[in-house]
Design a protein around this motif. Structure first.
Motif: not given
Ligand code: MTE
Ligand code: LUZ
Ligand code: MOS
Length: 778
Positions: A517-526
Motif C-alpha cells: 500500500k505505502v512503499a519505501n517507508t521508514s521504521a516506526t522509530a525515533a
C-alpha cells in the motif's frame, strides 16, 4: 439530500478530533483478547512450524554441521543451512555484516546456524537442539572493556569537539572525574519475534511479521530469496510491543521463515519462545564511561571530556546511529561550552545490540547527570541548583555542542512548575529530617530534567507516506507507513484524518501496515511515527477535502473556501449536508475520493565527519521528581512517589500521551534498577527468561504517581503543533536512580559521592553503601 437548517454547535470552529483523550483504537479488542497478533491469524492448511538451531560457542570456526539427529527427530520436514539460501545470506540493516545463518564462523552464543521445519512448534524446537558442530574455538571479547583494550570495533570511533576542552579542564577550579558503568536492557516486548511466511503464486512471498519496519523486511526477504522487492509483500497489523527490538532485528525471523517457505512451497511460521528470543536478539547497549568535568565555585560546568565505550555486540546493526545519538544527548538540558566527546562501538562476542527506546540518548544524558550529581555533593549544594545553573538559557548559552541552536527551550519554566507542584524544596528538608532519625531506612530525593531531539539522526529516514480512501457511504479507511506497537500511532493518525474531513472518529478505520500500500517507508522509530505519518495522512485527507469542497461549492455557486467540514457534515451556503451525502453525490460526479499523501521533515542537515549540523526538527522537554526509601541492611528499595511533567506540545491525545509517559518512566526505571544482563565465562547470556531477568511489575509502580503534560505549543510546524512522546520520557526515571544515590549518600552524611553503577540492583546499592561507610570510617 438530507439537510438540516440549524448548525451543529461545533461548526462554529470548535470541531476537533485532535487534542482529545480518545481511547486507543484497539482498546476494546486488547481487553477482550480479540486483537489479532501474527500468531492469532488463522493458519492456512499445511502450515509448518520452524525453530532456529543456535551456536553454543562465543567465537569459533566450523566446517560441518552434523544434522543427522535433527533430521531424524519426530515431525521434522526439512533443515536449511546457509547454503540453502537462494539469494544473499544477510539481514543487516546498514552495514551488511549480519548473516541470516552462520557460515563457517560463529560470533556469539545464540547465533543461528540453521532453521528446522517440522509439523509442530514443539517438534521443531526439540529437533533444533540436536545438531553436532565441529567448532574450533577462537579468542572472544566478552566485555566492552576487553574489546576497547584490543581496539576491536564494529565501526570507526566517533568524536565531537567544540572549544578547547583540554585547556579549559586544565584551568578549571574544580574537576569531577571518574568512571561509570551502565547496563544494557532487554526489550521484553510481550509478543516475541514472529514471522509467518506464505508462498504466493510464481515464487512471490507474503510475510506477516511483527515488525517496526515492514519495508526493510520486504528488502531483506527479497534479497534472501533473490527476488525483486515487488514480489514480496510484508504486512503488520500490530505488535505486542517493539521498543526498538523490532526495528532491525525482526529481519532474521522474516528471512528465515521466508527461505523455508520458499524452499518447501508451504506456509512456515517462525515464532521465538522467550529464551531463544533473548539469546538471539540484541538489546540496549551497555555503556562504560570515563568522564572528566571541569567546573567553577558556583557549580557551573566549564568543560567536559567524556569517553563512552558501547557494547555493540558482534555486528554493527544500528550501533552507529545509536552512538551518534548518545553523543548528541550528552548535553541533555545543559549548555556545555567546551567538549571533547568520544564514542567507541566495542565489537564483542555477544548479541548484536540494537535500538531500544531512547536509542543511545538515555545513555549519553546519564553521563552528564552523574557528573552533576557529583559536583553538587562535592560543593555541598542541592543538585537542582547546580542543574538550573547549567541549563540552556539566553543567547550565548543556547547552542548545542553539535551546533543546533535551541529555539524552543522551556526547561526553566517546566522545571520551575514541577519544583512547585512537587513541593521539591519542602520535601528535601523532610527527607533530611527523616534520615536524621532513621538509622536503617534512608530516604532519597532527586529532580532530573530531559531534553530530547526529535528526528531520525539519519536524514533520509525522515519521510512518510499515507493513503486515504473515502468510500461512497462516507466511511474512511486510512493506511500509512507507521506501525502500531501499542503506542497509539493509529489512533492519532485516525484523529488527524477525522479532524481534517470533519467526521467523527468512529467513521474512520485504519488498515494493517502493508508494503503493497505505502512503499519505501521508514521504521516506526525515533519517536517520529505520529509526527511523520500524521503529516502524510493530513496531506492525503486535505486533498480529498479540497476536492469535495470545490465540488460542493460549484453546486451552490459559492467559493470553495467558504465550505466547512465538521461533525460528520458539510457546511455550504448556509446549508448543513451530511458528509456521506456530499460524498455520494461527488462519486456520481466522478470526483476522486481517495488520495495519497507524503511528508518529508524540512530543515534537517548533518555532517557526520564533524558531527555538527541541525539533526533535530525540535526538542521535547520534561522533568521528574522521585522519592525513594532504601533499606541499608539489605539494599532493598521502593519508589514512594514520582511526579513527572512532560512537554507533548499541543498533545494530539492526552490520554495516550500520559500512558506513554507512565510506561516509559517505569520501563526506564527497570533499566536503571532491576534489569541486569549477565553473561557467563563462556559468553552465554544467563539471564534469558523472566525467572532471572527482572522487569518491573505493577507492584513496583509508586503508589503516588503524578503524571502531567506541560502546557506548550510546538514552535516547529509539527502535526497540530504536538510533540513526540514515545522515547523521551524514558529519561525521566533518572530521578529514581539519583534518588537512590542520594539515599545511599545520606549514610556518609552526604559528604561522599557513592560509586553507584546502573542497574542499581540491591547488590549494587549494598556495595555503594559499603564503599561510603569505608571512606567514612576513620
Ligand atoms: N509504547 C508501547 N506501548 N510499545 C512500544 O513498543 N515503543 C517505543 C515508544 N512507545 C513502544 C511504545 C519506541 S522505542 C518508539 S521509537 C515509539 O514508541 C515509536 O512510536 P511513535 O514514533 O509512533 O511514538
Ligand atoms: N536514528 C535515530 C536512527 O535517531 N533513531 C532511530 O531509531 C534510527 N534508526 C535507524 C537509523 N537511524
Ligand atoms: Mo524506538 S528505539 O526508536 O524504536
Amino acid at each position: 439530500m438530507n439537510s438540516r437548517t440549524e448548525l451543529p454547535a461545533n461548526l462554529a470552529g470548535i470541531w476537533a478530533e485532535v487534542g482529545r483523550a480518545h481511547p486507543h483504537e484497539s482498546a476494546t479488542l486488547h481487553v477482550l483478547g480479540t486483537a489479532t497478533y501474527v500468531d492469532d491469524v488463522a493458519e492456512i492448511h499445511g502450515t509448518l512450524h520452524a525453530a532456529l538451531g543456535l551456536s553454543t560457542q562465543a567465537h569459533a570456526t566450523f566446517t560441518t554441521i552434523d544434522l543427522t539427529d535433527v533430521k531424524a527427530s519426530a515431525g521434522v520436514v526439512a533443515v536449511l543451512v546457509a547454503t540453502d539460501i537462494p539469494g544473499r545470506n544477510d539481514c543487516g540493516p546498514i552495514i551488511h555484516d549480519d548473516p541470516i545463518f552462520a557460515d563457517g564462523l560463529v560470533q556469539y552464543v545464540g547465533q543461528p546456524l540453521f532453521v528446522v521445519v517440522a509439523d509442530t512448534h514443539d517438534n521443531a524446537r526439540r529437533a533444533a537442539r540436536l545438531a553436532q558442530v565441529d567448532y574450533t574455538a577462537l579468542p572472544a571479547h566478552l566485555t566492552p572493556e576487553s574489546a576497547h583494550a584490543a581496539q576491536s570495533y564494529v565501526l570507526p570511533p566517533m568524536r565531537l569537539q567544540r572549544g578547547d576542552a583540554a585547556a579549559r579542564l586544565a584551568q578549571a577550579p574544580h574537576r569531577a572525574s571518574g568512571t561509570l558503568s551502565v547496563g544494557g536492557q532487554e526489550q521484553f516486548y510481550l509478543e516475541g519475534q514472529v514471522a509467518y511466511a506464505i508462498p504466493q503464486e510464481d515464487r512471490a512471498m507474503r510475510v506477516l511479521c511483527s515488525t517496526q519496519h515492514p519495508s526493510e523486511m520486504q528488502q531483506v526477504v527479497a534479497h534472501a530469496l533473490g527476488l525483486l522487492a515487488h514480489r514480496v509483500n510484508v504486512e503488520c497489523r500490530r505488535m505486542g510491543g517493539g521498543f526498538g527490538g523490532k526495528e532491525s532485528q525482526s529481519a532474521l525471523w522474516a528471512a528465515a521463515a521466508a527461505v523455508a517457505a520458499d524452499k518447501l512451497k508451504r506456509p512456515v511460521k517462525l515464532r521465538a519462545d522467550r529464551d531463544d528470543d533473548m539469546l538471539v536478539t540484541g538489546k540496549r547497549h551497555c555503556f562504560r564511561y570515563a568522564y572528566d568535568v571541569g567546573y567553577d565555585d558556583s557549580g557551573r560546568i566549564v568543560a567536559v571530556k567524556l569517553e563512552m565505550v558501547l557494547r555493540a555486540g558482534y555486528s554493527a546493526d544500528l550501533s552507529g546511529p545509536v552512538a551518534t545519538r548518545a553523543i548528541c544527548h550528552v548535553d541533555n538540558a545543559y549548555y556545555l561550552s567546551d567538549v571533547d566527546l568520544r564514542a567507541f562501538c566495542g565489537k564483542t562476542n555477544t548479541q548484536s545490540n540494537t535500538a531500544f527506546r531512547g536509542f543511545g540518548g538515555p545513555q549519553g544524558a546519564l553521563a552528564i547527570e552523574y557528573a552533576i550529581d557529583d559536583i553538587a555533593r562535592t560543593l555541598g549544594m542541592d543538585a537542582l541548583d547546580i542543574r538550573q545553573r547549567n541549563f540552556y538559557a539566553e543567547a550565548g548559552r543556547d547552542v548545542t555542542p553539535y551546533g543546533q541552536q535551541l529555539d524552543d527551550n522551556v526547561i526553566y519554566p517546566l522545571v520551575a512548575e514541577l519544583e512547585t507542584s512537587s513541593a521539591y524544596r519542602q520535601r528535601r528538608d523532610d527527607v533530611r529530617a527523616f534520615n536524621g532519625t532513621s538509622p536503617i531506612l534512608k530516604k532519597g530525593l532527586a529532580l532530573t530534567p530531559v531534553k530530547f531531539g526529535i528526528a531520525f539522526n539519519v536524514n533520509h529516514l525522515n519521510q512518510a507516506g499515507a493513503l486515504v480512501h473515502v468510500y461512497v457511504d462516507g466511511s474512511v479507511l486510512v493506511n500509512h507507513g507507521g506501525t502500531e506497537m501499542g503506542q497509539g500511532i493509529h489512533t492519532k493518525v485516525m484523529q488527524v484524518v477525522a479532524h481534517e474531513l470533519g467526521v467523527p472518529l468512529a467513521q474512520v478505520q485504519i488498515s494493517a501496515t502493508d508494503t503493497a500500500k505505502v512503499a519505501n517507508t521508514s521504521a516506526t522509530a525515533a519517536s517520529t511515527g505520529a509526527d511523520l505519518n500524521g503529516k502524510a495522512a493530513q496531506h492525503a485527507a486535505r486533498q480529498i477535502r479540497d476536492r469535495l469542497a470545490a465540488f460542493i461549492a460549484g453546486q451552490y455557486d459559492v467559493p470553495a473556501a467558504s465550505v466547512g467540514f465538521a461533525d460528520g457534515s458539510v457546511l455550504v451556503a448556509g446549508q448543513v449536508i451530511r458528509f456521506a451525502d456530499v460524498v455520494a453525490k461527488a462519486y456520481l460526479a466522478r470526483v476522486q475520493l481517495w488520495s495519497d499523501g507524503f511528508y518529508a521533515t524540512p530543515g534537517l542537515h548533518w555532517d557526520s565527519a564533524s558531527m555538527t549540523g541541525h539533526p533535530f526538527s525540535y526538542f521535547a522537554y520534561g522533568a521528574a521528581v522521585s522519592e525513594v526509601i532504601i533499606d541499608t541492611l539489605t539494599g532493598e528499595w521502593k519508589l514512594l512517589r514520582a511526579d513527572a511533567l512532560y512537554d507533548a506540545g499541543e498533545s494530539l491525545n492526552p490520554a495516550i500521551d500520559i500512558g506513554q509517559v507512565e510506561g516509559a518512566f517505569i520501563q526506564g526505571m527497570g533499566w536503571l534498577t532491576t534489569e541486569e544482563l549477565c553473561w557467563n565465562k563462556d559468553g552465554k547470556l544467563t539471564t534469558h527468561a523472566p525467572s532471572t531477568y527482572k522487569i518491573p511489575t505493577v507492584s513496583d509502580c509508586p503508589d503516588d504517581f503524578r503524571v502531567a503534560l506541560f502546557k506548550n505549543r510546538n514552535v516547529t510546524d509539527s502535526i497540530h503543533r504536538s510533540k513526540a512522546v514515545g522515547e523521551p520520557p524514558l529519561l525521566l526515571p533518572f530521578s529514581v536512580f539519583f534518588a537512590i544515590r542520594d539515599a545511599v549518600a545520606s549514610v556518609g552524611d552526604y559528604r561522599i559521592n557513592p560509586p553507584l553503577n546502573a542497574p542499581a540492583t540491591s547488590e549494587e546499592i549494598l556495595k555503594a553503601i559499603e564503599a561510603v561507610q569505608l571512606v567514612n570510617t576513620p
